[in-house]
Design a protein around this motif. Structure first.
Motif, short mmCIF file in Angstrom:
data_model
loop_
_atom_site.label_atom_id
_atom_site.label_comp_id
_atom_site.label_asym_id
_atom_site.label_seq_id
_atom_site.Cartn_x
_atom_site.Cartn_y
_atom_site.Cartn_z
N LEU A 147 192.51 63.21 76.66
CA LEU A 147 193.58 64.02 77.25
C LEU A 147 194.68 64.30 76.24
CD1 LEU A 147 194.49 65.30 79.98
CD2 LEU A 147 195.87 63.24 80.33
N GLN A 148 195.06 65.59 76.13
CA GLN A 148 196.10 66.00 75.19
C GLN A 148 197.27 66.71 75.86
OE1 GLN A 148 194.25 68.46 72.22
NE2 GLN A 148 192.89 66.84 71.49
N GLN A 149 197.00 67.34 77.01
CA GLN A 149 198.03 68.13 77.68
C GLN A 149 198.05 67.79 79.18
OE1 GLN A 149 196.03 71.69 75.79
NE2 GLN A 149 198.11 72.49 75.97
N LEU A 150 199.26 67.57 79.69
CA LEU A 150 199.43 67.23 81.10
C LEU A 150 200.59 68.04 81.66
CD1 LEU A 150 198.80 65.48 83.60
CD2 LEU A 150 200.41 63.79 82.70
N ALA A 167 203.57 55.62 80.79
CA ALA A 167 204.64 55.98 79.86
C ALA A 167 204.12 56.07 78.43
CB ALA A 167 205.77 54.94 79.94
N THR A 168 203.25 55.16 78.07
CA THR A 168 202.65 55.18 76.74
C THR A 168 201.82 56.44 76.54
OG1 THR A 168 202.58 52.77 76.65
CG2 THR A 168 201.12 53.95 75.14
N LEU A 169 201.06 56.80 77.55
CA LEU A 169 200.26 58.03 77.47
C LEU A 169 201.17 59.24 77.27
CD1 LEU A 169 197.59 59.63 77.76
CD2 LEU A 169 198.00 59.64 80.24
N PHE A 170 202.27 59.31 78.03
CA PHE A 170 203.20 60.42 77.90
C PHE A 170 203.68 60.58 76.46
CE2 PHE A 170 204.91 60.45 82.56
CZ PHE A 170 203.69 60.92 82.98
N SER A 171 203.91 59.46 75.80
CA SER A 171 204.51 59.50 74.46
C SER A 171 203.57 60.02 73.39
CB SER A 171 205.00 58.09 74.07
OG SER A 171 203.90 57.24 73.81
N ILE A 172 202.28 60.04 73.66
CA ILE A 172 201.32 60.49 72.63
C ILE A 172 200.68 61.84 72.97
CG2 ILE A 172 200.82 58.14 71.90
CD1 ILE A 172 198.22 58.29 73.50
N LEU A 173 201.01 62.41 74.12
CA LEU A 173 200.44 63.70 74.49
C LEU A 173 200.97 64.81 73.59
CD1 LEU A 173 200.64 63.58 78.39
CD2 LEU A 173 198.56 63.46 77.00
N ARG A 174 200.13 65.79 73.35
CA ARG A 174 200.56 66.94 72.56
C ARG A 174 201.49 67.84 73.38
NH1 ARG A 174 195.84 70.69 70.62
NH2 ARG A 174 196.32 71.84 72.53
N GLU A 175 201.26 67.89 74.70
CA GLU A 175 202.12 68.68 75.59
C GLU A 175 202.30 67.94 76.90
OE1 GLU A 175 202.27 73.15 77.50
OE2 GLU A 175 200.39 72.04 77.60
N LYS A 215 205.40 65.80 69.77
CA LYS A 215 204.88 64.48 70.10
C LYS A 215 206.03 63.50 69.98
CE LYS A 215 200.08 64.13 68.92
NZ LYS A 215 199.12 63.63 68.00
N GLY A 216 205.95 62.43 70.71
CA GLY A 216 206.87 61.42 70.30
C GLY A 216 207.44 60.57 71.37
N ASP A 217 207.62 59.35 70.95
CA ASP A 217 208.24 58.41 71.85
C ASP A 217 209.71 58.73 72.01
OD1 ASP A 217 206.56 56.15 69.84
OD2 ASP A 217 208.05 57.48 69.06
N ARG A 218 210.22 59.70 71.21
CA ARG A 218 211.60 60.13 71.35
C ARG A 218 211.89 60.52 72.77
NH1 ARG A 218 214.69 64.18 69.13
NH2 ARG A 218 213.06 65.67 69.12
N PHE A 219 210.98 61.26 73.38
CA PHE A 219 211.16 61.68 74.76
C PHE A 219 211.43 60.48 75.64
CE2 PHE A 219 207.97 65.39 74.44
CZ PHE A 219 208.87 66.07 73.66
N PHE A 220 210.52 59.53 75.49
CA PHE A 220 210.52 58.44 76.43
C PHE A 220 211.64 57.45 76.19
CE2 PHE A 220 208.11 56.46 79.78
CZ PHE A 220 207.88 57.63 80.47
#
Length: 270
Positions: free
Chosen positions: A208-211, A229-237, A260-265
């Motif tokens: 999975l790359q985009q959600l 949360a971890t999955l969210f941080s590595i998704l492309r979108e 990408k990025g854990d910055r979001f989270f």
């Protein structure tokens, strides 16, 4: 002529149409409440398939038929890449005919009251190995056996898009885990689905790359677990707007999307 849209047509109307050898895009409208009440059955679908072998896109709206008609389309129209069924009136077992569509890339189901009431045994369904996109819009998907059969036929799909589908509860959505190669999931207007149901599927999809989750009011930010949360941080979108009160969506908007990025989270958790 390469494109044709035919309204209020029956089987006999398709006999002369089948002589147009270069048709590539066809939309047939048979039955629509109040407006049209014509029958397109396996006879018409077979006539069309045998005559118009260069079809690339086919839309059947309010059409009848069964396994035999869909099989004929798959066997004769080997260039077919996109198939759309709207408000279909297909007999039980039609899903198995899709396995004969050897080049099908996109399958769309719109406003269908049922997917396939009697799909038959799993081992007889077959699979669309080339399928890339599965779209369901405004469909009734309460029947577990029917939904399971659909995902089995579409097990190699890369993109799944579900919009305003009635009956999409956690257990029903859980059947999507059959599809192991999904890269994009888009959910919109799926009000019965919870974060538990979402997690049970997306955490099993290793590619999975985009959600995209929009207007799914039963999915709550407060119930997100560390694994998700971890999955969210590595998704492309990630597009996350399950409801108007979503804190995560607000923070994603602040930080900019598409990175990408854990910055979001990190910002959201702070």
């Amino acid at each position: 002529m390469q494109e044709l849209e035919l309204h209020c047509c029956g089987d006999l109307a398709l006999k002369p149409i089948s002589g147009i050898k270069n048709l590539q895009v066809v939309k047939l409208i048979g039955f629509i409440d109040v407006l049209y009440n014509s029958a397109i059955s396996d006879i018409g679908l077979t006539l069309l398939a045998q005559g118009c072998r260069r079809l690339v896109k086919l839309e059947l709206c309010g059409c009848e038929g069964s396994y035999d008609g869909v099989k004929a389309i798959g066997q004769c129209c080997q260039m077919l890449e996109e198939l759309t069924l709207s408000e279909h009136r297909m007999d039980g077992g039609w899903l198995a005919g899709l396995s004969f569509c050897g080049n099908l890339k996109t399958l769309r189901l719109k406003s269908c009251r049922s997917i396939d009431k009697f799909p038959g045994a799993d081992e007889h369904l077959g699979s669309c190995f080339t399928l890339e996109e599965l779209h369901l819009q405004g469909c009734q998907i309460r029947e577990m056996q029917s939904v399971k059969a659909l995902f089995l036929v579409c097990e190699n799909v890369r993109d799944i898009l579900l919009q305003d589908c009635f009956g999409l509860e956690d257990d029903v959505f859980g059947l999507a885990s059959i599809c192991r190669r999904v890269k994009l999931l888009s959910l919109e207007g799926c009000s019965l689905l919870t974060i538990k149901g979402l997690e049970s599927v997306v955490l099993s999809w290793k590619e999975l790359q985009q959600l995209r989750v929009m207007s799914c009011n039963n999915i709550k930010d407060t119930e997100i677990k560390p694994e998700l949360a971890t999955l969210f941080s590595i998704l492309r979108e990630l597009i996350w707007r399950p409801d108007s009160r979503s804190l995560l969506s607000a923070n994603l908007a602040e930080t900019g999307m598409g990175k990408k990025g854990d910055r979001f989270f990190k910002r959201w958790k702070d």
